[in-house]
Design an enzyme around this catalytic site. Structure first.
Site, short mmCIF file in Angstrom:
data_model
loop_
_atom_site.label_atom_id
_atom_site.label_comp_id
_atom_site.label_asym_id
_atom_site.label_seq_id
_atom_site.Cartn_x
_atom_site.Cartn_y
_atom_site.Cartn_z
N ARG A 146 4.23 -2.26 19.92
CA ARG A 146 4.29 -0.83 19.61
C ARG A 146 2.92 -0.23 19.35
O ARG A 146 2.61 0.85 19.81
CB ARG A 146 5.19 -0.59 18.39
CG ARG A 146 5.39 0.88 18.07
CD ARG A 146 5.90 1.09 16.66
NE ARG A 146 4.85 0.99 15.67
CZ ARG A 146 4.93 0.31 14.53
NH1 ARG A 146 6.01 -0.35 14.25
NH2 ARG A 146 3.92 0.29 13.67
N HIS B 186 4.67 -10.64 2.10
CA HIS B 186 5.24 -9.70 3.06
C HIS B 186 6.54 -10.24 3.67
O HIS B 186 7.20 -9.55 4.44
CB HIS B 186 4.20 -9.43 4.16
CG HIS B 186 4.53 -8.30 5.07
ND1 HIS B 186 4.86 -8.48 6.40
CD2 HIS B 186 4.57 -6.96 4.86
CE1 HIS B 186 5.09 -7.32 6.96
NE2 HIS B 186 4.93 -6.38 6.06
N ARG C 253 0.81 -1.22 0.00
CA ARG C 253 0.00 0.00 0.00
C ARG C 253 0.85 1.27 0.00
O ARG C 253 1.77 1.43 0.79
CB ARG C 253 -0.94 0.00 1.21
CG ARG C 253 -1.93 1.16 1.22
CD ARG C 253 -2.88 1.06 2.38
NE ARG C 253 -3.82 -0.03 2.20
CZ ARG C 253 -4.23 -0.83 3.17
NH1 ARG C 253 -3.74 -0.69 4.38
NH2 ARG C 253 -5.12 -1.77 2.93
#
Length: 694
Positions: free
Chosen positions: A553, A427, A397
């Site tokens: 995170r 990925h 993206r």
């Protein structure tokens, strides 16, 4: 164990709280320009959130979907909660921006509007307008013969209300589109930045000659930027993607940002044409388009307002005088970026492209910078006749156009380019080099948690692993065969691969720790935890006494500190480096350390091709253990998740521990100690020993 919706934190609200932690860096004792960077990052993050997540919720609501998350909040409930949260937080953003700019003025660095300049600087702005702005801006009339124009996503414009000077009763509306080729600020002097819209506003009557300016308002639009591509029906995926990129530019408006106290008729004019829900209109008393603050934050004249620049170091056993293949053949090597340099990763591919013994290079590319030395090395290798196979993920993206460019360049050089697997994103971060030595083939692998991107490698924490072990050679070969050919068997033996296999392995290792009850220990570091099956397994482990520390995170849908999660602690670390590594430790598994490209999210575990890598090498495991210990000891950058979904800063003790700064100091200490050591094996041993002791 039966779960219920109240056992999960909403995904979207958890993300918003992550971004709030980014904004909270402005409250810390940081250099002023570093704070300005965090405002830019916060606003950039929010842009993407609206383009994808809010746009998606709007589509679900329009489609009549009632529940779309583990906590069973409906799309409409989520949209209402998001809007309420962001409208409240907008005031905090405005306060931080005003405080920081006021402090910058004390340091003789100014953001000044045109009307607040002296006459000499106004004249410079006038000259700049006619030489640089006027030729490229686009004045737009909107009336019966001039339809409302197409506005690009994140475009920045000035809406105007004007009247005919000869007939003041004839009021018209229009806009002035400010092209992206223009800088956000005009640096009128070494220490004064003038917002471009204030210069344009001053000259609006010259842009619309014969008309009087009655009012103007800066505004910025956000569009739905998600793409749905029918891959199953695509004969030429590259062509379909290019068409999708064109359609994305026409996505529905999802947000309007406009300056506060704008003329009511201008606001009505924009709303009428854009049809934006009034709760998605955000009025700001500060500047708009704040992602562009990087222009000021990067001012090298004011280095005292920036954090000291750290230079990543290359540590033994890597050596500039030693072949990287010789080093990797001797032992597995793990590096932690950006404390250790990304250079060995580049050298791995560069050396392979030049080595006459190399016959094959295979690699996955997800996010690549625009001027990539790594891709150029692949192009050189293909041009020289080496067999180069590259999986370029065209669906990454907001990197689609850049990846299209590199895919075409690689194909033109003779590389075999794969665009992905239908229905999945690739990925995984992996590369493989095959060398022919005599009548034998030698395999060298690099597996990572981060992208092959030298730019992001300077600001993302990631883990890279180099190995020449046969079991990794077998599995990486199988993985690339799956990518380039037809295969119904998508399972590996040593590595774990998603879809399915990583999740199965993680659940299996959680079950092993659960069976050990009070002796069980799990430490997992990742970007996001969303998968409800894994969360349920962690709850079950906690109830059996397993001690669980999660370093997450971003999004975390798990609720700590409940009866079913009393042994689970969740912390988030936000600092100058973006925490991007995925590292997992399971005390009773063998092996017990893993790195991965995958977060524990349904999209990574079920809809992407990812890899999870076991770490066998003792030095590498010791390094990961120290890395995790440091992050669990951090009391400067760390936040603790509470059971209501909110975060609180972890109070500092007598010993202040900033995990990122400490790693910079550790690696610098090792580098300095070893710089003059010419004994390679002794240097390697000392590097490992120092890292472990520190």
């Amino acid at each position: 164990m039966q779960t219920s919706p109240d056992m999960f934190i909403n995904r979207e609200l958890s993300w918003l709280r992550f971004n709030s932690r980014v904004l909270d860096q402005c409250s810390k004792n940081l250099p002023l320009l570093e704070k300005l960077k965090f405002i830019a990052i916060y606003c950039t993050n929010l842009d993407e959130f609206y383009m994808i997540r809010v746009a998606g919720l709007k589509q679900l609501f329009s489609a009549g979907v009632n529940a779309s998350s583990s906590d069973e909040m409906t799309p409409l409930q989520q949209l209402k909660a998001i809007r309420k949260y962001l409208h409240q937080e907008k005031e905090l953003l405005e306060r931080y921006f005003n405080e920081i700019t006021s402090e910058l003025e004390k340091e003789n660095l100014f953001i000044k509007h045109y009307e607040n300049l002296d006459e000499n600087l106004k004249q410079k702005c006038d000259e700049y307008f006619f030489s640089n702005i006027f030729p490229v801006i686009v004045p737009i009339a909107v009336d019966a013969t001039h339809p409302f124009p197409h506005l690009n996503n994140l475009s920045f414009s000035l809406a105007v209300k004007i009247c005919d000077k000869a007939h003041p009763e004839l009021v018209k509306f229009g806009m002035i589109r400010i092209p992206r080729v223009l800088p956000r600020f005009y640096e009128v002097s070494a220490n004064i930045y003038v917002p471009i819209e204030s210069i344009v506003h001053q000259h609006a009557e010259e842009i619309f000659p014969g008309y009087k300016l009655l009012a103007s308002a800066a505004f910025r639009v956000t569009r739905n930027a998600d793409m749905v591509i029918e891959e199953e029906e695509a004969d030429d995926f590259m062509m379909i993607l290019e068409q999708g990129l064109k359609l994305r530019r026409k996505g529905a408006f999802v947000r309007l940002q406009i300056q506060k106290d704008a003329d009511e008729q201008i606001v009505e004019f924009l709303n009428t044409h854009m049809k934006i829900f009034h709760k998605d209109v955000y009025e700001y008393s500060i500047l708009l388009n704040l992602p562009s603050l990087w222009q000021i934050a990067g001012n090298k004249t004011f280095t005292h307002l920036l954090s000291p620049l750290y230079t990543p170091k290359t540590l033994p056993p890597f050596d500039e005088n030693l072949s990287i293949f010789d080093a990797v053949e001797k032992e597995d090597i793990l590096i932690i970026q950006p404390f250790e340099s990304f250079d060995p990763v580049y050298k791995f591919i560069k050396e392979a492209s030049k080595d006459p013994e190399v016959i094959s290079i295979r690699m996955t590319l997800y996010r690549v910078e625009k001027n990539s030395n790594i891709v150029q090395a692949l192009i050189d290798a293909a041009s020289d006749g080496k067999q180069v196979t590259v999986m370029v993920e065209l669906k990454a993206r907001f990197d689609e156009e850049n990846n299209l460019h590199w895919a075409k360049a690689l194909e033109n050089a003779g590389a075999h380019v794969i665009y992905g697997i239908t229905g999945f994103k690739v990925h995984a971060k992996v590369s493989q080099v095959i060398r022919k030595q005599g009548d034998k083939l030698k395999f060298y692998m690099h597996l990572s948690t981060g992208n092959y991107n030298a730019s992001s490698a300077k600001i993302y924490t990631d883990v890279s692993y180099f190995t020449s072990k046969a079991e990794f050679a077998r599995d990486t070969t199988s993985f690339f065969h799956i990518l380039s050919g037809f295969s119904k068997n998508r399972r590996l033996q040593t590595l774990s691969m998603s879809p399915n296999q990583i999740k199965e392995k993680v659940l299996e290792m959680i079950r092993i720790e659960t069976s050990k009850k009070n002796e069980g220990v799990i430490v997992a570091k990742m970007n996001s935890l969303v998968d409800s099956d894994i969360i349920q397994a962690l709850y079950e482990a906690s109830m059996e006494g397993v001690q669980i520390d999660l370093i997450i995170r971003g999004i975390c849908c798990l609720k700590p500190d409940e009866e079913y999660s009393k042994n689970i602690r969740v912390r988030s670390i936000i600092g100058k480096y973006l925490e991007h590594a995925r590292v997992f430790y399971f005390k009773h598994s063998e092996p017990n350390y893993f790195i991965s490209s995958a977060d524990w999210m349904p999209r990574n575990l079920e809809r992407r091709l990812e890899l999870m890598t076991p770490i066998y090498d003792e030095r590498s495991k010791a390094k990961l253990a120290q890395f995790l210990r440091l992050q669990l000891s951090d009391n400067v950058l760390a936040y603790k998740l509470k059971n209501n979904g909110e975060y609180e800063k972890i109070p500092s003790s007598e010993k202040i521990i900033d995990s990122q700064q400490t790693l910079e100091e550790y690696v610098s200490k090792i580098y300095k100690t070893l710089k003059k050591d010419t004994d390679q094996s002794r240097a390697t041993h000392l590097a490992s020993k120092l890292f472990k002791e520190n």
